[in-house]
Design a protein around this motif. Structure first.
Motif, short mmCIF file in Angstrom:
data_model
loop_
_atom_site.label_atom_id
_atom_site.label_comp_id
_atom_site.label_asym_id
_atom_site.label_seq_id
_atom_site.Cartn_x
_atom_site.Cartn_y
_atom_site.Cartn_z
N ALA A 1 -1.40 4.40 -10.32
CA ALA A 1 -1.39 3.31 -8.72
C ALA A 1 -1.69 2.33 -8.97
N ALA A 2 -3.33 2.16 -10.49
CA ALA A 2 -3.69 0.96 -10.74
C ALA A 2 -2.61 -0.15 -11.20
N ALA A 3 -1.99 0.98 -12.11
CA ALA A 3 -0.94 -0.29 -12.90
C ALA A 3 0.31 -0.46 -11.70
N ALA A 4 0.67 0.34 -11.04
CA ALA A 4 1.26 -0.22 -10.09
C ALA A 4 0.69 -1.55 -9.54
N PHE A 5 -0.11 -1.48 -8.58
CA PHE A 5 -0.31 -2.83 -8.14
C PHE A 5 -0.75 -4.06 -9.20
N THR A 6 -1.31 -3.72 -10.66
CA THR A 6 -2.01 -4.70 -11.25
C THR A 6 -0.25 -5.16 -11.35
N LEU A 7 1.04 -4.42 -11.78
CA LEU A 7 2.64 -5.35 -11.69
C LEU A 7 2.72 -6.51 -10.66
N ILE A 8 2.49 -5.51 -9.90
CA ILE A 8 2.77 -6.18 -8.09
C ILE A 8 2.02 -7.43 -8.26
N TYR A 9 0.49 -7.46 -9.18
CA TYR A 9 -0.25 -8.63 -8.37
C TYR A 9 0.37 -9.47 -9.66
N ALA A 10 0.47 -9.18 -10.76
CA ALA A 10 1.06 -9.72 -12.12
C ALA A 10 2.68 -10.73 -11.29
N VAL A 11 2.77 -10.80 -10.67
CA VAL A 11 4.07 -11.15 -9.42
C VAL A 11 3.74 -12.06 -8.37
N GLY A 12 3.18 -11.24 -8.10
CA GLY A 12 3.23 -11.92 -6.77
C GLY A 12 1.75 -12.44 -6.44
N GLY A 13 0.74 -12.69 -7.09
CA GLY A 13 -1.13 -12.57 -7.01
C GLY A 13 -1.27 -13.99 -6.45
N THR A 14 -1.81 -14.05 -5.25
CA THR A 14 -2.53 -14.64 -5.19
C THR A 14 -3.43 -15.86 -5.58
N ASN B 1 0.51 -1.64 -0.12
CA ASN B 1 -0.40 0.40 0.04
C ASN B 1 1.45 1.02 -0.38
N ILE B 2 2.08 1.30 0.73
CA ILE B 2 3.10 2.48 0.89
C ILE B 2 3.31 2.26 -0.59
N THR B 3 3.63 1.30 -0.90
CA THR B 3 5.05 1.62 -2.55
C THR B 3 3.91 1.90 -3.69
N VAL B 4 1.91 1.53 -3.72
CA VAL B 4 1.57 1.59 -4.55
C VAL B 4 0.84 3.06 -4.69
N MET B 5 0.13 3.89 -3.54
CA MET B 5 -0.77 5.12 -2.65
C MET B 5 0.04 6.02 -2.44
N ALA B 6 1.57 5.70 -2.09
CA ALA B 6 2.65 6.68 -1.67
C ALA B 6 3.70 7.15 -2.12
N VAL B 7 4.40 6.01 -2.66
CA VAL B 7 5.35 6.87 -3.19
C VAL B 7 4.71 7.13 -4.68
N VAL B 8 4.53 5.51 -5.64
CA VAL B 8 3.67 5.86 -6.95
C VAL B 8 3.43 7.07 -7.06
N THR B 9 2.29 7.47 -6.67
CA THR B 9 1.46 8.64 -6.84
C THR B 9 2.51 9.69 -6.32
N THR B 10 2.40 10.02 -5.54
CA THR B 10 3.69 10.95 -4.87
C THR B 10 4.70 11.54 -6.66
N VAL B 11 5.21 10.39 -6.48
CA VAL B 11 6.47 10.81 -7.70
C VAL B 11 6.33 10.71 -9.12
N VAL B 12 5.26 10.24 -9.42
CA VAL B 12 4.21 10.59 -10.90
C VAL B 12 3.61 11.72 -10.46
N ALA B 13 2.96 12.19 -9.69
CA ALA B 13 2.24 13.43 -9.71
C ALA B 13 2.83 14.48 -9.91
N TYR B 14 3.86 14.22 -8.95
CA TYR B 14 5.05 16.08 -8.89
C TYR B 14 5.91 16.08 -10.22
N ALA B 15 6.42 14.77 -10.66
CA ALA B 15 6.93 14.52 -12.00
C ALA B 15 5.97 15.82 -13.34
#
Length: 370
Positions: free
Chosen positions: A166-179, A121-135
């Protein structure tokens, strides 16, 4: 988009946790500069004396607005993620910390977002959104004409793009480790599609908030720094930069009034307006249910919390229970956030104040373009 426990397997959750810890460590270092500290002698201080007290308020405001789910389409709702708003108001590194504080409070106190998924959640909602938005914001702010309207438009666009990112980042994480065994193409299409719609709401909230603060105190908006030309004085026939003046008492008073108004607004939103929020599942919940991602969702470790699911246990009146939980959440978040940023300011290097003895880096309101 709070990811529950059980969506992502243990190894990937652990890896995301390590990545989140690393990102927060980098953000702590960067936030010291954003809040007025200097990393080496002679480095200019960037006006953090006025920004630091706002950081805890920004975290509390994000917490409050995240309780206001708004309908988007087909029985789906969305809510503010807050990365773009925090990055523009108080800086990208400070923004990562603001959203991380919110996610921690939500996971521990309200069982919103899994504890084993906190790193995700921190990676997707805090890091990705902040970095992408500020850039995106900085790029547009440099290209567009200087002015409040241009900054507001840049904020709108940055927030809009940060949510599907952020949605794309979650999808990527899910592609690697989805249950669960779900075609990743279907997950990506559904996640990004619905979060583009949610991004419109995020963009509107972000643009309105940023525009309002710029209209009142542009010097308190981190993203507006450096976008206006310094005041020039003619000395001996040559133009030189005017020296930065110490903040006037009226400005200090205005700062306190803005902080108080923001805190009261946060309490009202969380304690009263949240009762009227949409009860439809949010984007991730809807996609998870429709695509079967949630088949292995686990029970939350904080299910016995007295504030489970944004209510106060033992109070049967839903309006009172939810409102009181929201007020408590805002209070706890503003205290926790303020404590973090107060500690950062206390620990800044001794030579930080020497770089700017007045503690100022005057920021003038960008001139409104014709």
């Amino acid at each position: 988009m709070h990811v529950p426990d059980g969506f992502i397997n243990a190894p990937v959750s652990a890896a995301a946790g390590v990545a989140a810890v690393g990102a927060v460590a980098v953000a702590l270092r960067g936030a010291r500069r954003e809040q007025g500290g200097a990393s080496r002698p002679g480095e200019a201080v960037s006006g953090g004396e006025r920004t630091a007290p706002l950081a805890g308020l920004v975290a509390a405001f994000i917490f409050a607005v995240q309780m206001l789910n708004f309908p988007v389409a087909a029985g789906t709702s969305g809510h503010l993620l807050g990365g773009a708003l925090a990055a523009i108001l108080v800086g990208p590194c400070t923004g990562v910390l603001c959203v991380s504080v919110v996610l921690l409070m939500q996971g521990v106190l309200f069982a919103d977002g899994g504890l084993t998924a906190l790193g995700v959640n921190i990676t997707v909602m805090a890091v990705v959104t902040t970095v992408v938005a500020y850039a995106v914001f900085r790029g547009l702010a440099r290209l567009l004409p200087r002015g409040r309207r241009s900054l507001t438009a840049a904020a709108f666009t940055a927030a809009l793009l940060s949510v599907p990112a952020a949605a794309a980042a979650f999808t990527l994480i899910y592609a690697v480790g989805g249950t669960t065994d779900v075609p990743i193409g279907k997950v990506a299409t559904a996640m990004i599609g619905v979060h583009v719609l949610i991004g419109v709401g995020e963009a509107a909230i972000t643009a309105l908030t940023v525009g309002a603060v710029i209209a009142v105190r542009p010097d308190l908006v981190y993203g507006a720094r450096g976008l206006s030309a310094p005041l020039k004085l003619r000395v001996g026939g040559a133009l030189v930069d005017a020296p930065a003046a110490a903040p006037a008492p009226a400005a200090r008073s205005s700062h306190r009034k803005l902080w108080a108004a923001g805190l009261v607004t946060s309490f009202v939103l969380a304690g009263f307006v949240s009762f009227y929020a949409s009860t439809n599942p949010d984007g991730l919940e809807k996609v998870a249910h429709d695509k079967g991602i949630d088949r292995k969702e686990e029970e939350h470790a904080a299910k016995d919390s007295p504030f489970f699911d944004y209510g106060v246990q033992g109070i049967t009146d839903s309006r009172l229970s939810g409102g009181l939980a929201g007020v408590i959440g805002v209070g706890v978040t503003v205290v926790a956030g303020t404590g973090v940023f107060w500690a950062l300011r206390r620990r800044r290097a001794p030579y930080a104040d020497q770089a700017d003895p007045a503690g100022t880096a005057a920021v003038t309101e960008p001139a409104e373009s014709a």
